[in-house]
Scaffold this motif. Structure first.
Motif: not given
Length: 258
Positions: A6-21, A38-49
């Motif tokens: 599970a991961a959450s609250d990427m808030h528009g940080h696309r590069s950081e999200f890719r690096d983490a995955l 594998a199963r991956l659940w993302l818990l929201g807040d993909y936008f803003d900031r």
């Protein structure tokens, strides 16, 4: 059983999200799914900031297709910032009921909470349909997955399906009061330090552990960036907070649950 992340609250940080995955072994250097079953659940807040919330969503949707082809699963919950963005798109500068008009309506409040014009301009009907169909609660391997550390979900229904149906119906409404109620309940936080609140949510919605984002390990739980490198377990070990506070100088945490 395939691993569950599970991961959450990427808030528009696309590069950081890719690096983490990538660091978790779920995507390769080209940015494609390599997590097999594998199963991956993302818990929201993909936008803003952050600079590219829509890019985060486009990646999630692509990985969902790629993972399904490989025998895996990528799913995404709705967060409060998705509700903010869709409200700004639907109502623009129309006043928020009960808010001062100088706030700029739904659009103005969305901007106040970190909304980025680039995301709003690039939204398509397809994006909106996908966002509006996201579940609000889910159960995976006895983990109750939610965006907020709040009991506000109890106002939406007495089962996970009832909550999901209620929220999806609200997102189809043109009534600004319905949107305001939805918006406000998605912003609650801090309730899960109460054992009684945890008992109630788990007894109604299932699971033995609640996993949430929304409240960062930095500003809400008081950890330093050096400390906030793994998820934070509290309330007798029955609640797991996984928002590492990337927009506050922390990181996106990809947490293995099983």
């Amino acid at each position: 059983m395939p691993p569950l992340f599970a991961a959450s609250d990427m808030h528009g940080h696309r590069s950081e999200f890719r690096d983490a995955l990538h660091d978790a072994g779920l995507i390769d250097t080209a940015g494609d799914w390599c997590g097999a079953d594998a199963r991956l659940w993302l818990l929201g807040d993909y936008f803003d900031r952050g600079p590219d919330g829509l890019g985060v969503v486009d990646d999630i949707r692509r990985w969902s297709t790629q993972a399904a082809y490989a025998g895996g699963d990528v799913q995404a919950l709705l967060g409060n910032h998705e509700v903010f963005l869709m409200a700004a798109h639907r109502f623009g500068t129309d006043p928020v009921p009960g808010w001062p008009p100088e706030e700029g309506g739904y659009y103005g409040v969305w901007r106040l909470y970190g909304g980025r014009e680039r995301d709003l301009r690039r939204l398509t009907p397809d994006h909106l349909a996908w966002l509006s169909s996201r579940p609000t609660l889910a159960l995976a391997d006895d983990h109750l997955l939610a965006h907020c550390d709040s009991t506000g979900y109890l106002e939406f229904g007495a089962s996970r399906n009832a909550v999901n149906d209620h929220v999806n119906a609200a997102l189809a409404s043109s009534d600004p009061y319905i949107w305001l109620h939805l918006w406000s309940r998605f912003c609650g936080r801090g309730d899960l330090v109460s054992p009684a609140a945890v008992d109630k949510l788990l007894s109604i919605y299932g699971g033995s552990t609640i996993v949430h984002g929304h409240s960062t390990l930095l500003s809400h739980f008081g950890l330093t960036p050096a400390e906030a490198v793994t998820a934070h377990r509290y309330t007798g070990g029955r609640v797991l907070a996984i928002d590492g506070g990337v927009f506050e100088g922390g990181r996106i945490l990809v947490t293995r649950l099983t």
